[in-house]
Design a protein around this motif. Sequence first.
Motif, PDB file in Angstrom:
ATOM      1  N   ILE A 239      -0.258  -3.093  -3.152  1.00  0.00           N
ATOM      2  CA  ILE A 239      -1.414  -3.941  -2.826  1.00  0.00           C
ATOM      3  C   ILE A 239      -1.959  -3.727  -1.413  1.00  0.00           C
ATOM      4  O   ILE A 239      -3.120  -4.029  -1.156  1.00  0.00           O
ATOM      5  CB  ILE A 239      -1.070  -5.439  -3.011  1.00  0.00           C
ATOM      6  N   MET A 240      -1.128  -3.202  -0.487  1.00  0.00           N
ATOM      7  CA  MET A 240      -1.608  -3.050   0.889  1.00  0.00           C
ATOM      8  C   MET A 240      -2.679  -1.975   0.976  1.00  0.00           C
ATOM      9  O   MET A 240      -3.757  -2.187   1.503  1.00  0.00           O
ATOM     10  CB  MET A 240      -0.436  -2.741   1.818  1.00  0.00           C
ATOM     11  N   GLY A 241      -2.401  -0.797   0.450  1.00  0.00           N
ATOM     12  CA  GLY A 241      -3.419   0.236   0.347  1.00  0.00           C
ATOM     13  C   GLY A 241      -3.684   0.986   1.631  1.00  0.00           C
ATOM     14  O   GLY A 241      -3.875   0.394   2.692  1.00  0.00           O
ATOM     15  N   THR A 242      -3.638   2.314   1.552  1.00  0.00           N
ATOM     16  CA  THR A 242      -4.042   3.198   2.648  1.00  0.00           C
ATOM     17  C   THR A 242      -5.011   4.219   2.067  1.00  0.00           C
ATOM     18  O   THR A 242      -5.487   4.058   0.941  1.00  0.00           O
ATOM     19  CB  THR A 242      -2.820   3.911   3.257  1.00  0.00           C
ATOM     20  N   LYS A 243      -5.281   5.259   2.801  1.00  0.00           N
ATOM     21  CA  LYS A 243      -6.236   6.260   2.323  1.00  0.00           C
ATOM     22  C   LYS A 243      -5.750   6.933   1.042  1.00  0.00           C
ATOM     23  O   LYS A 243      -6.551   7.261   0.156  1.00  0.00           O
ATOM     24  CB  LYS A 243      -6.476   7.306   3.412  1.00  0.00           C
ATOM     25  N   TYR A 244      -4.441   7.139   0.939  1.00  0.00           N
ATOM     26  CA  TYR A 244      -3.906   7.886  -0.201  1.00  0.00           C
ATOM     27  C   TYR A 244      -2.944   7.080  -1.071  1.00  0.00           C
ATOM     28  O   TYR A 244      -2.562   7.536  -2.147  1.00  0.00           O
ATOM     29  CB  TYR A 244      -3.181   9.143   0.280  1.00  0.00           C
ATOM     30  N   PHE A 245      -2.543   5.905  -0.628  1.00  0.00           N
ATOM     31  CA  PHE A 245      -1.547   5.136  -1.369  1.00  0.00           C
ATOM     32  C   PHE A 245      -2.014   3.699  -1.558  1.00  0.00           C
ATOM     33  O   PHE A 245      -2.598   3.097  -0.659  1.00  0.00           O
ATOM     34  CB  PHE A 245      -0.199   5.151  -0.639  1.00  0.00           C
ATOM     35  N   GLY A 246      -1.716   3.152  -2.752  1.00  0.00           N
ATOM     36  CA  GLY A 246      -1.995   1.749  -3.027  1.00  0.00           C
ATOM     37  C   GLY A 246      -3.338   1.533  -3.693  1.00  0.00           C
ATOM     38  O   GLY A 246      -4.371   1.985  -3.196  1.00  0.00           O
ATOM     39  N   SER A 247      -3.339   0.836  -4.817  1.00  0.00           N
ATOM     40  CA  SER A 247      -4.587   0.574  -5.552  1.00  0.00           C
ATOM     41  C   SER A 247      -5.381  -0.579  -4.958  1.00  0.00           C
ATOM     42  O   SER A 247      -6.559  -0.726  -5.240  1.00  0.00           O
ATOM     43  CB  SER A 247      -4.266   0.242  -7.012  1.00  0.00           C
ATOM     44  N   ARG A 248      -4.720  -1.417  -4.156  1.00  0.00           N
ATOM     45  CA  ARG A 248      -5.326  -2.633  -3.601  1.00  0.00           C
ATOM     46  C   ARG A 248      -5.765  -3.605  -4.705  1.00  0.00           C
ATOM     47  O   ARG A 248      -6.642  -4.449  -4.489  1.00  0.00           O
ATOM     48  CB  ARG A 248      -6.506  -2.304  -2.669  1.00  0.00           C
ATOM     49  N   LEU A 249      -5.148  -3.488  -5.857  1.00  0.00           N
ATOM     50  CA  LEU A 249      -5.377  -4.434  -6.945  1.00  0.00           C
ATOM     51  C   LEU A 249      -4.232  -5.448  -6.964  1.00  0.00           C
ATOM     52  O   LEU A 249      -3.122  -5.132  -6.545  1.00  0.00           O
ATOM     53  CB  LEU A 249      -5.429  -3.698  -8.286  1.00  0.00           C
ATOM     54  N   PRO A 250      -4.474  -6.664  -7.447  1.00  0.00           N
ATOM     55  CA  PRO A 250      -3.405  -7.673  -7.497  1.00  0.00           C
ATOM     56  C   PRO A 250      -2.412  -7.379  -8.622  1.00  0.00           C
ATOM     57  O   PRO A 250      -2.390  -8.038  -9.661  1.00  0.00           O
ATOM     58  CB  PRO A 250      -4.171  -8.980  -7.737  1.00  0.00           C
ATOM     59  N   VAL A 251      -1.609  -6.343  -8.405  1.00  0.00           N
ATOM     60  CA  VAL A 251      -0.671  -5.859  -9.416  1.00  0.00           C
ATOM     61  C   VAL A 251       0.754  -5.990  -8.891  1.00  0.00           C
ATOM     62  O   VAL A 251       1.030  -5.682  -7.733  1.00  0.00           O
ATOM     63  CB  VAL A 251      -0.965  -4.385  -9.757  1.00  0.00           C
TER      64      VAL A 251
END
Length: 439
Positions: free
Chosen positions: A59-71
């Motif tokens: 959920i945190m999300g960076t340029k290449y990692f993390g969908s930033r979805l509430p999963v």
Amino acid sequence: MLSKQKVFTLGLQHVLAMYAGAVIVPLIVGGALKLNGTQMAYLIAADLFTCGLATLLQIMGTKYFGSRLPVILGCTFTAVGPIIAIASTHNLATAYGAIIISGLFVVLAAPLYGKLLKFFPTIVTGSVVTIIGLSLIPVAMNNVAGGEGSADFGQPRNLLLALITLLVILAVNRFATGFLRSISVLVGLVVGTAIAYGMGIVNFSTVGDASWVSIAQPFYFGWPEFSLTAIFTMIIVNIVSMVESTGVYFAVGKVIDQKVEQKQIVNGLRSEGVAIMLGGIFNAFPYTAFSQNVGLISLSRIKTRNVIFAAGGIMIVLGLLPKLAALTTIVPNAVLGGAMIVMFGSVAVSGISILSDVDLRKDGNLLIAACSIAVGLGSATLPAMFAELPEFARMLLQNGIVSGSLTAIVLNIVLSKTKDDVQVEDNTVPVLAKESQVS
């Protein structure tokens, strides 16, 4: 803006919703491999700790990692059989070596997998999300009856507890407002557990036996060992998980009214690859997006990522404090089953809602949906039909989400008359285009 106390409460609700699914894997694997009490306790604690880390990565999300979805991420049940088989044939160190390498494979393969998303138009995504919800309903009903294999399976008291829990959740959703309505599942679980305690069903012995502190240790069961056969097996397992997670991303996108971009799915799968590697390092399990929590987002109407962030933090704490973790296990299966009916049913309805945007009279869409849902649900409810196939085929086909997804993709390619029918415009999943409420 939600207060910290409300965010924590909503996060706890998510943890309780997925907790049974998270701990059942270490319980089954540890029991099959005849691990002692200390090793079992470590396995459960390490699993919860890594679940939390994996969820935060997602959920945190960076340029290449993390969908930033509430999963929320949890251990995949697909890996149970292969882990037991590898550990029985070789040892646990070989199983964890295979998990680490397969996680690296997911990280590297995610961009290539993302290019295949053109084969997931609305008719396919709607069918897949519907399959996810329908294939989970038998799990809910097993819990309603007391849990598969339980001594009191089907006893009237279990059915009564599930019914009371369900009615409380429905009543809170119908008559309550604001924050209380958003925690209707938690209210139902608390009321159901309290009634179960009065009936003498709740057992606190596991809380008393659990230790206060447990620190996840890298390579607890020994340094990783490597076998090509084991590595190939775990790669197949995680390909299955990638398909499952894609379906969950689609479902979440529908629930939160947000377009899910190809990049989000690729980044989400990269994070899952890292989480799988962490599972191997801390001697836990491979991780995938949990569909249990999608329905809860729909019920609570709370779409902020802060709640999932809180859930991840709670799981990390539970992994470090086994006595607190044990406290969450006192919720009876029947009570969980009553809540699952609403949550899993909501996932299925989300899939039906996606399909409502499709013209089922056009270009074989009706056949695509009908056949994929039937195959997926059939595989989920009767996996024994594939028992005589080779192991790699069983892993693929006994998973209803995977078999149904493959059916939908193949039929969409075969039955679609134009190139546009098998492409996703602008590299996005075709769900609602309303403004997202995720923060």
